[in-house]
Design a protein around this motif. Sequence first.
Motif, PDB file in Angstrom:
ATOM      1  N   ALA A   1       0.847  -1.196   0.000  1.00 41.59           N
ATOM      2  CA  ALA A   1       0.000   0.000   0.000  1.00 41.59           C
ATOM      3  C   ALA A   1       0.880   1.243   0.000  1.00 41.59           C
ATOM      4  N   TRP A   2       0.515   2.202  -0.810  1.00 42.57           N
ATOM      5  CA  TRP A   2       1.177   3.508  -0.820  1.00 42.57           C
ATOM      6  C   TRP A   2       0.142   4.531  -0.377  1.00 42.57           C
TER       7      TRP A   2
ATOM      8  N   GLN B   1      -3.290  16.709  -5.668  1.00 45.92           N
ATOM      9  CA  GLN B   1      -3.005  16.770  -4.229  1.00 45.92           C
ATOM     10  C   GLN B   1      -4.108  16.180  -3.340  1.00 45.92           C
ATOM     11  N   CYS B   2      -5.024  15.398  -3.926  1.00 41.36           N
ATOM     12  CA  CYS B   2      -6.019  14.754  -3.075  1.00 41.36           C
ATOM     13  C   CYS B   2      -5.352  13.574  -2.345  1.00 41.36           C
ATOM     14  N   GLU B   3      -5.876  13.258  -1.165  1.00 39.23           N
ATOM     15  CA  GLU B   3      -5.347  12.128  -0.391  1.00 39.23           C
ATOM     16  C   GLU B   3      -5.712  10.828  -1.102  1.00 39.23           C
ATOM     17  N   ILE B   4      -4.718   9.976  -1.327  1.00 37.29           N
ATOM     18  CA  ILE B   4      -5.025   8.692  -1.946  1.00 37.29           C
ATOM     19  C   ILE B   4      -4.251   7.571  -1.281  1.00 37.29           C
ATOM     20  N   ARG B   5      -4.762   6.379  -1.476  1.00 35.95           N
ATOM     21  CA  ARG B   5      -4.107   5.171  -1.005  1.00 35.95           C
ATOM     22  C   ARG B   5      -4.182   4.159  -2.144  1.00 35.95           C
ATOM     23  N   VAL B   6      -3.027   3.767  -2.650  1.00 41.34           N
ATOM     24  CA  VAL B   6      -2.967   2.802  -3.749  1.00 41.34           C
ATOM     25  C   VAL B   6      -2.526   1.456  -3.171  1.00 41.34           C
ATOM     26  N   THR B   7      -3.265   0.412  -3.515  1.00 44.12           N
ATOM     27  CA  THR B   7      -2.911  -0.916  -3.015  1.00 44.12           C
ATOM     28  C   THR B   7      -2.605  -1.854  -4.174  1.00 44.12           C
TER      29      THR B   7
ATOM     30  N   GLY C   1      -7.020   2.217  -6.423  1.00 43.93           N
ATOM     31  CA  GLY C   1      -6.857   3.518  -5.792  1.00 43.93           C
ATOM     32  C   GLY C   1      -6.063   4.518  -6.615  1.00 43.93           C
ATOM     33  N   GLY C   2      -5.399   4.067  -7.670  1.00 43.34           N
ATOM     34  CA  GLY C   2      -4.623   4.984  -8.491  1.00 43.34           C
ATOM     35  C   GLY C   2      -3.467   4.278  -9.154  1.00 43.34           C
ATOM     36  N   SER C   3      -2.445   5.049  -9.521  1.00 51.03           N
ATOM     37  CA  SER C   3      -1.274   4.476 -10.171  1.00 51.03           C
ATOM     38  C   SER C   3      -0.025   4.943  -9.435  1.00 51.03           C
TER      39      SER C   3
END
Length: 117
Positions: free
Chosen positions: A23-24, A32-38, A50-52
Amino acid sequence: MAMLTLERLHDLLDGNQEKDGLAWQGVCHDCQCEIRVTATPKVDGIHIKGGSVYEPQSDKFIMKCDGCFVSDPVLRNYQDCEVYSRVVGYLRPVNQWNDAKFAEFHDRKIFDASIRS
Ligand SMILES: [Zn+2]
């Protein structure tokens, strides 16, 4: 564009102690939104949610949310730019100047010496 390769992702997962994947956590590089990439290993492959994630330099991870990735998948403006300027007769990187000179740098006016016809 320095996206994580599948090989690099496998290396990271192999070196990871957690059973449920990687997880990042942080902010999207673009908005600049809060994200969590798994990245979760499953039978049919690694599921990324959650993103890249980008790794422009070794162990420097940068994330983009899904919305920003869709509008522009290319990672831009991710490196610090070293700016040289003249200080007391020498050209030196501005970030190595003392505080007083650095403040003075921001007061400088740009002079365009190009000749236009
Ligand atoms: Zn974003």
